[in-house]
Design an enzyme around this catalytic site. Structure first.
Site, mmCIF file in Angstrom:
data_model
loop_
_atom_site.group_PDB
_atom_site.id
_atom_site.type_symbol
_atom_site.label_atom_id
_atom_site.label_comp_id
_atom_site.label_asym_id
_atom_site.label_seq_id
_atom_site.Cartn_x
_atom_site.Cartn_y
_atom_site.Cartn_z
ATOM 1 N N PRO A 2 -7.739 11.251 -6.993
ATOM 2 C CG PRO A 2 -7.106 13.468 -7.225
ATOM 3 C CD PRO A 2 -7.484 12.260 -8.023
ATOM 4 C CD GLU A 3 -9.836 7.306 -1.779
ATOM 5 O OE1 GLU A 3 -10.769 7.253 -0.960
ATOM 6 O OE2 GLU A 3 -9.074 6.348 -1.993
ATOM 7 C CE LYS A 52 -13.532 9.302 -5.754
ATOM 8 N NZ LYS A 52 -13.120 8.050 -6.403
ATOM 9 N NE ARG A 258 -9.305 1.658 -8.868
ATOM 10 C CZ ARG A 258 -9.544 2.838 -8.296
ATOM 11 N NH1 ARG A 258 -10.637 3.510 -8.614
ATOM 12 N NH2 ARG A 258 -8.710 3.347 -7.408
#
Length: 272
Positions: A2-3, A52, A258
């Protein structure tokens, strides 16, 4: 993972359900039994988020620190709460509802000094009123590290993840491979302001939408995007497809484990 906008939404929901109220705490899974015992019967004084990280402060100055990581979830429900299902690390129950935490990367109690140390090691969060973008700029402007990597470094900027990273750089026409020290101050200011705008909208809607009004499916007569994160985007996970603006094929490359996405047409290679 989750951002930051998701964690700020979680903080707001914890504040709504538990803020200023006595909370019952239990660890059905057993892995946080000692910590839950220390929270049980305390008043949750305030819920906060930094990047986060979710931070719940109780009336004895204990701070519950939660980082969901890749697999963590937090789900709210009514009271009386049903019997827990699955591996619930922590269940909080109050008069207005309950919350079940499953699979977090971190679930721990911090003292005030430890909570401050956590805040201090995180970069400014575009969603926080106390954020200082100049602090991030001092790091960015002195390094050869690419802006793509810097925007994912939570000690530089706290909150953005892979989607916001790709999309804000696209919206500002910045080559993601550009070294931080080659980024102009005005470009950084524009990136910061755009992150604040996009992430605040994410808090409001619960999804990540980054396309401007003229590029929505309705405006362009194209089908809506279907993706796990549920938003309209320019480049994220659109590798091999044509850019919505210039038609150039969106590219991808792995950077720091990523996938990075960008449009060579709208984000031309800069001198590096």
């Amino acid at each position: 993972m989750p951002e930051g906008h998701t964690i700020h939404r979680l903080a707001a929901e914890h504040q709504r359900v538990f803020g200023g109220r006595v909370v019952a705490a239990a660890s059905p899974q057993g892995r946080f039994a000692e910590g839950a015992g220390r929270l049980d019967g305390r008043v949750m004084a305030a819920a906060d988020a930094h990047g986060k990280h979710l931070l719940l402060r109780f009336d004895d100055d204990q701070v519950l620190h939660v980082h969901l990581g890749i697999y963590g979830t937090c789900r709210f429900g009514p009271v009386p709460a049903p019997a827990p299902v699955g591996a619930v690390r922590l269940r909080l129950t109050g008069e207005a509802g309950h919350a079940d935490l499953r699979g977090p990367n971190a679930c721990e109690l911090l003292g005030p000094g430890e909570a401050k140390a956590l805040h201090d090691r995180l970069g400014p969060d575009p969603l926080r009123a106390d954020a200082d973008p100049d602090r991030a700029w001092r790091r960015i402007s002195r390094t050869r590290t690419s802006v793509a990597v810097l925007l994912m470094d939570q000690s530089v900027v706290a909150g953005p993840g892979n989607i916001y990273r790709a999309e804000v750089l696209y919206r500002q026409g910045i080559d993601p491979r550009l070294p931080g020290r080659c980024l102009a101050r005005a470009q950084w200011a524009a990136v910061w302001d755009d992150l604040r705008l996009l992430m605040a909208e994410g808090v409001r809607t619960g999804r990540i939408d980054t396309v401007r009004p003229e590029h929505t499916p309705e405006a362009m007569g194209r089908p809506p995007r279907v993706d796990d994160h549920g938003g309209e985007v320019y480049v994220y996970r659109r590798a091999g497809q044509g850019c919505l603006v210039c038609g150039t094929q969106v590219r991808t490359v792995e950077v720091a484990a990523r996938n990075l996405f960008w449009c060579p047409g709208c984000q031309p290679t800069a001198v590096r």
